[in-house]
Design a protein around this motif. Structure first.
Motif, PDB file in Angstrom:
ATOM      1  N   PHE A  19       0.808  -1.229   0.000  1.00 49.82           N
ATOM      2  CA  PHE A  19       0.000   0.000   0.000  1.00 49.82           C
ATOM      3  C   PHE A  19       0.838   1.275   0.000  1.00 49.82           C
ATOM      4  CE2 PHE A  19      -2.988  -3.285   1.281  1.00 49.82           C
ATOM      5  CZ  PHE A  19      -3.931  -3.078   0.291  1.00 49.82           C
ATOM      6  N   ARG A  20       2.040   1.214   0.589  1.00 50.53           N
ATOM      7  CA  ARG A  20       2.872   2.421   0.596  1.00 50.53           C
ATOM      8  C   ARG A  20       3.485   2.699  -0.772  1.00 50.53           C
ATOM      9  NH1 ARG A  20       5.834   2.411   6.499  1.00 50.53           N
ATOM     10  NH2 ARG A  20       4.064   3.269   7.614  1.00 50.53           N
TER      11      ARG A  20
ATOM     12  N   PRO B  94      11.798   7.409   4.634  1.00 49.34           N
ATOM     13  CA  PRO B  94      10.944   8.598   4.627  1.00 49.34           C
ATOM     14  C   PRO B  94       9.472   8.310   4.903  1.00 49.34           C
ATOM     15  CG  PRO B  94      11.657   8.048   2.401  1.00 49.34           C
ATOM     16  CD  PRO B  94      12.391   7.135   3.324  1.00 49.34           C
ATOM     17  N   LYS B  95       9.037   7.077   4.592  1.00 51.07           N
ATOM     18  CA  LYS B  95       7.614   6.776   4.776  1.00 51.07           C
ATOM     19  C   LYS B  95       7.326   6.133   6.135  1.00 51.07           C
ATOM     20  CE  LYS B  95       6.749   6.384  -0.148  1.00 51.07           C
ATOM     21  NZ  LYS B  95       6.607   5.450  -1.268  1.00 51.07           N
ATOM     22  N   SER B  96       8.352   6.067   6.995  1.00 51.25           N
ATOM     23  CA  SER B  96       8.137   5.501   8.326  1.00 51.25           C
ATOM     24  C   SER B  96       8.327   6.586   9.376  1.00 51.25           C
ATOM     25  CB  SER B  96       9.150   4.384   8.587  1.00 51.25           C
ATOM     26  OG  SER B  96       8.991   3.361   7.638  1.00 51.25           O
ATOM     27  N   THR B  97       7.610   6.436  10.497  1.00 52.53           N
ATOM     28  CA  THR B  97       7.721   7.429  11.574  1.00 52.53           C
ATOM     29  C   THR B  97       9.049   7.259  12.305  1.00 52.53           C
ATOM     30  OG1 THR B  97       6.748   5.950  13.179  1.00 52.53           O
ATOM     31  CG2 THR B  97       5.219   7.354  11.949  1.00 52.53           C
ATOM     32  N   VAL B  98       9.341   8.205  13.203  1.00 52.83           N
ATOM     33  CA  VAL B  98      10.563   8.135  14.010  1.00 52.83           C
ATOM     34  C   VAL B  98      10.604   6.791  14.745  1.00 52.83           C
ATOM     35  CG1 VAL B  98      11.666   9.101  16.074  1.00 52.83           C
ATOM     36  CG2 VAL B  98      10.812  10.625  14.263  1.00 52.83           C
ATOM     37  N   TYR B  99       9.475   6.458  15.373  1.00 50.93           N
ATOM     38  CA  TYR B  99       9.406   5.208  16.138  1.00 50.93           C
ATOM     39  C   TYR B  99       9.692   4.009  15.225  1.00 50.93           C
ATOM     40  CZ  TYR B  99       7.698   1.495  19.140  1.00 50.93           C
ATOM     41  OH  TYR B  99       7.609   0.352  19.892  1.00 50.93           O
ATOM     42  N   ASN B 101      11.232   3.908  12.338  1.00 52.15           N
ATOM     43  CA  ASN B 101      12.606   3.901  11.847  1.00 52.15           C
ATOM     44  C   ASN B 101      13.552   3.239  12.839  1.00 52.15           C
ATOM     45  OD1 ASN B 101      13.724   5.242   9.275  1.00 52.15           O
ATOM     46  ND2 ASN B 101      11.974   6.530   9.790  1.00 52.15           N
ATOM     47  N   VAL B 102      13.332   3.509  14.115  1.00 52.73           N
ATOM     48  CA  VAL B 102      14.217   2.937  15.139  1.00 52.73           C
ATOM     49  C   VAL B 102      13.840   1.480  15.416  1.00 52.73           C
ATOM     50  CG1 VAL B 102      15.107   3.193  17.481  1.00 52.73           C
ATOM     51  CG2 VAL B 102      14.624   5.229  16.116  1.00 52.73           C
ATOM     52  N   ALA B 103      12.528   1.235  15.479  1.00 53.75           N
ATOM     53  CA  ALA B 103      12.049  -0.120  15.801  1.00 53.75           C
ATOM     54  C   ALA B 103      12.441  -1.125  14.707  1.00 53.75           C
ATOM     55  CB  ALA B 103      10.538  -0.111  15.972  1.00 53.75           C
ATOM     56  N   PHE B 104      12.514  -0.644  13.474  1.00 53.89           N
ATOM     57  CA  PHE B 104      12.895  -1.425  12.304  1.00 53.89           C
ATOM     58  C   PHE B 104      14.158  -2.260  12.558  1.00 53.89           C
ATOM     59  CE2 PHE B 104      15.031  -0.970   7.979  1.00 53.89           C
ATOM     60  CZ  PHE B 104      14.206  -1.866   7.342  1.00 53.89           C
ATOM     61  N   ALA B 105      15.124  -1.629  13.260  1.00 52.65           N
ATOM     62  CA  ALA B 105      16.401  -2.297  13.529  1.00 52.65           C
ATOM     63  C   ALA B 105      16.234  -3.475  14.487  1.00 52.65           C
ATOM     64  CB  ALA B 105      17.400  -1.302  14.082  1.00 52.65           C
ATOM     65  N   SER B 131       9.504  13.009  22.387  1.00 51.46           N
ATOM     66  CA  SER B 131       8.245  13.698  22.088  1.00 51.46           C
ATOM     67  C   SER B 131       7.875  13.644  20.597  1.00 51.46           C
ATOM     68  CB  SER B 131       8.340  15.147  22.524  1.00 51.46           C
ATOM     69  OG  SER B 131       9.398  15.765  21.817  1.00 51.46           O
ATOM     70  N   LYS B 132       8.793  13.139  19.776  1.00 52.05           N
ATOM     71  CA  LYS B 132       8.513  13.184  18.325  1.00 52.05           C
ATOM     72  C   LYS B 132       8.370  11.797  17.696  1.00 52.05           C
ATOM     73  CE  LYS B 132       9.964  17.758  17.732  1.00 52.05           C
ATOM     74  NZ  LYS B 132      10.436  18.802  16.884  1.00 52.05           N
ATOM     75  N   ILE B 133       8.014  10.827  18.506  1.00 56.48           N
ATOM     76  CA  ILE B 133       7.993   9.461  17.975  1.00 56.48           C
ATOM     77  C   ILE B 133       7.018   9.265  16.815  1.00 56.48           C
ATOM     78  CG2 ILE B 133       8.844   8.223  20.014  1.00 56.48           C
ATOM     79  CD1 ILE B 133       5.985   7.559  20.715  1.00 56.48           C
ATOM     80  N   LYS B 134       5.974  10.101  16.755  1.00 55.79           N
ATOM     81  CA  LYS B 134       4.983   9.888  15.692  1.00 55.79           C
ATOM     82  C   LYS B 134       5.258  10.724  14.445  1.00 55.79           C
ATOM     83  CE  LYS B 134       1.261   8.180  18.521  1.00 55.79           C
ATOM     84  NZ  LYS B 134       0.108   8.529  19.333  1.00 55.79           N
TER      85      LYS B 134
END
Lengths: 299, 231
Positions: A19-20, B94-99, B101-105, B131-134
């Motif tokens: 979807f992305r 770019p299409k993933s949130t801060v959270y 991006n980090v959780a991905f690892a 404060s910017k995880i989303k």
């Protein structure tokens, strides 16, 4: 537990990936859909032709006409001689009286002419009706029967039957060839479309590699994504197969052009065909992804 | 104890260019090392060999007990799991949130959700981005994006953090903020190797400095000596 979690996440990520990157996914799905529709049509055609050939083969009978001079002993002797001929499956004696009855039942004109015939006047001959095992060798059997003493004429629709069967076998082979070729072409088309999708996500793959993802870690989400693309791409072809074929069957009343050409009954035919389409879609999608991602795994 | 040991390392590219030659170097566990030098001196090649993006042509490189030169392509991930890498261009999704991006690892290793959440929050707290995880990367400033990249690099608890010009795109003030974050991480025991062009940062940080020139070590300044000798 760990494996279950990884698979669960991969499935979630595969749907997210679809979807992305929707425009590219849509291109892959459309590609799968169109080719699977053509595959479905070829399969329906191929199976029906195959079915029809089988029906024709089952119906083809050699009719051996027995000399009206032959007595019961002679008829028995002919039977023994037919029974030992190679490639003979079944044989059945049909008396001239039985044939006369059949003909009279089938038409009023025959009935009015034949009802006054006595047994002596009846020009119709006793027959043996012979079925063969291998239809391609029907001519040999007919020739053998012809040689038997007491047999006057042998008929099996010579020429026409062979030609009909040869034509249907040819169509069947072409359909199978088309299905195989289409599947191969689709696999490469999808592979290339997915390759574009993956190239646009090279960054993602690069990051995965950097943070220590193994080749399997990287490959699995993309392969599952291919599976999802295949699955989504087979929805429309499956609907067309199930509803389209059933509709076609009902519209023609189960026959095509004449009562002679019988169509395969929709159930379970449409379901087996649909299962094959889904399987082909999934496998082709997975293979396409696997092939496309391979290139990006070299370090 | 040495975390990294390079012995007679040479790297010649297929084009015939020799980027590194006869390089000998040891870096101890828990160290903070700057690698500096003019463009083309071999800095980038050196760190690329440390995380096995490039293979040495000759010599031996041992990182955390792994002989990097002998590592087969299929096994490179074993080394990478011990190393975090931070780049000038952040390399975020770019299409993933801060959270995300980090959780991905952590997700690719199949950790339970709760554990991932706890680790990600902890590391984002460390880099000051809780404060910017989303938020998505495009909604963050350059400095914030780099802090996300650092968070992702250290969330696995690597022994070594390699930073390739992490402040290259940032203004001096933001650069110093990033350096403070790196210093915090170093204090927690992670060895840091940082390639930079920014001499001001090098002077202010007062760490060990290795100067490369034409693929060799030109000078190796002990901690605190660089500023003194180059002021």
């Amino acid at each position: 537990m760990k494996t279950v979690r990884i698979i669960g996440r991969n499935i979630r990520d595969a749907f997210k990936g679809v979807f992305r990157n929707f425009s590219l996914s849509f291109a892959s799905i459309s590609c799968i859909t169109i080719t699977l529709i053509v595959v479905a049509i070829s399969m329906v055609l191929s199976e029906n032709v195959n079915n029809f050939t089988l029906l024709v083969e089952r119906d083809v009978t050699i009719v051996a006409f027995i000399d009206n001079e032959a007595d019961e002993d002679k008829i028995e002797e002919i039977k023994d001689q037919i029974s030992v001929i190679d490639n003979v499956d079944k044989y059945e004696f049909k008396s001239k009286q039985a044939i006369t009855e059949e003909m009279r039942d089938s038409s009023d004109v025959f009935d009015s002419i034949m009802k006054n015939w006595t047994d002596e006047e009846n020009p119709i001959q006793n027959t043996y009706q012979v079925k063969v095992i291998d239809i391609n060798k029907i001519k040999n059997v007919a020739d053998e029967i012809k040689k038997i003493d007491g047999i006057t004429v042998v008929k099996y629709g010579e020429g026409m039957v062979e030609q009909l069967i040869a034509t249907f076998e040819f169509i069947h082979k072409i359909c199978i060839g088309a299905v195989v070729a289409l599947i191969l072409v689709t696999a490469f088309l999808i592979s290339n479309t997915i390759k574009i999708t993956i190239s646009s996500r090279q960054r993602e793959i690069g990051i995965m590699r950097l943070i220590g993802a193994s080749n399997i870690n990287i490959r699995i989400p993309f392969i599952i994504e291919g599976l999802v693309l295949g699955l989504l791409g087979s929805i429309i072809p499956v609907i067309i197969t199930i509803y389209g074929y059933t509709e076609l069957y009902n519209k023609f009343g189960g026959h095509l052009f004449s009562n002679f050409i019988k169509l395969i009954k929709p159930v379970p035919f449409v379901y087996t065909t649909s299962s094959i389409l889904v399987l082909v879609g999934i496998l082709v999608g997975m293979f396409g992804s696997w092939r496309a991602v391979k290139k990006h795994l070299k370090i | 104890m040495d975390l990294i040991k390079l012995t007679n390392v040479k790297k010649t590219y297929r084009t015939g260019v020799t980027a590194i030659q006869g390089l000998n170097l040891t870096i101890a566990k828990g160290d903070f090392v700057f690698i500096i030098g003019s463009t083309g001196c071999g800095k980038s090649t050196l760190i690329k060999m440390l995380y096995r993006e490039e293979k040495p042509t000759a010599g031996q490189i041992v990182v955390g007990g792994i002989d990097v030169g002998k590592l087969r392509n299929g096994k490179v991930y074993k080394l990478r799991r011990k190393i975090g890498v931070v780049f000038q261009d952040y390399k975020l999704l770019p299409k993933s949130t801060v959270y995300e991006n980090v959780a991905f690892a952590l997700e690719i290793f199949g950790l339970p959700k709760d554990e991932i959440h706890a680790k990600v929050i902890k590391v984002l707290e460390l880099v000051g981005l809780k404060s910017k995880i989303k938020n998505y990367p495009a909604q963050l400033s350059g400095g914030e994006q780099q802090r996300v990249a650092i968070a992702r690099a250290i969330v696995n608890g690597p022994k070594l953090l390699i930073c390739d010009e992490p402040t290259g795109n940032l203004d001096p003030e933001t650069s110093m903020e990033i350096m403070k974050v790196l210093e915090e991480i170093n204090k927690l025991g992670t060895t840091i190797i940082m390639v930079t062009h920014d001499i001001n940062i090098v002077k202010q940080m007062n760490k060990r400095v290795i100067v490369l020139d034409a693929g060799r070590v030109l000078k190796d300044y002990e901690k605190g000596t660089y500023k003194h000798e180059n002021s």
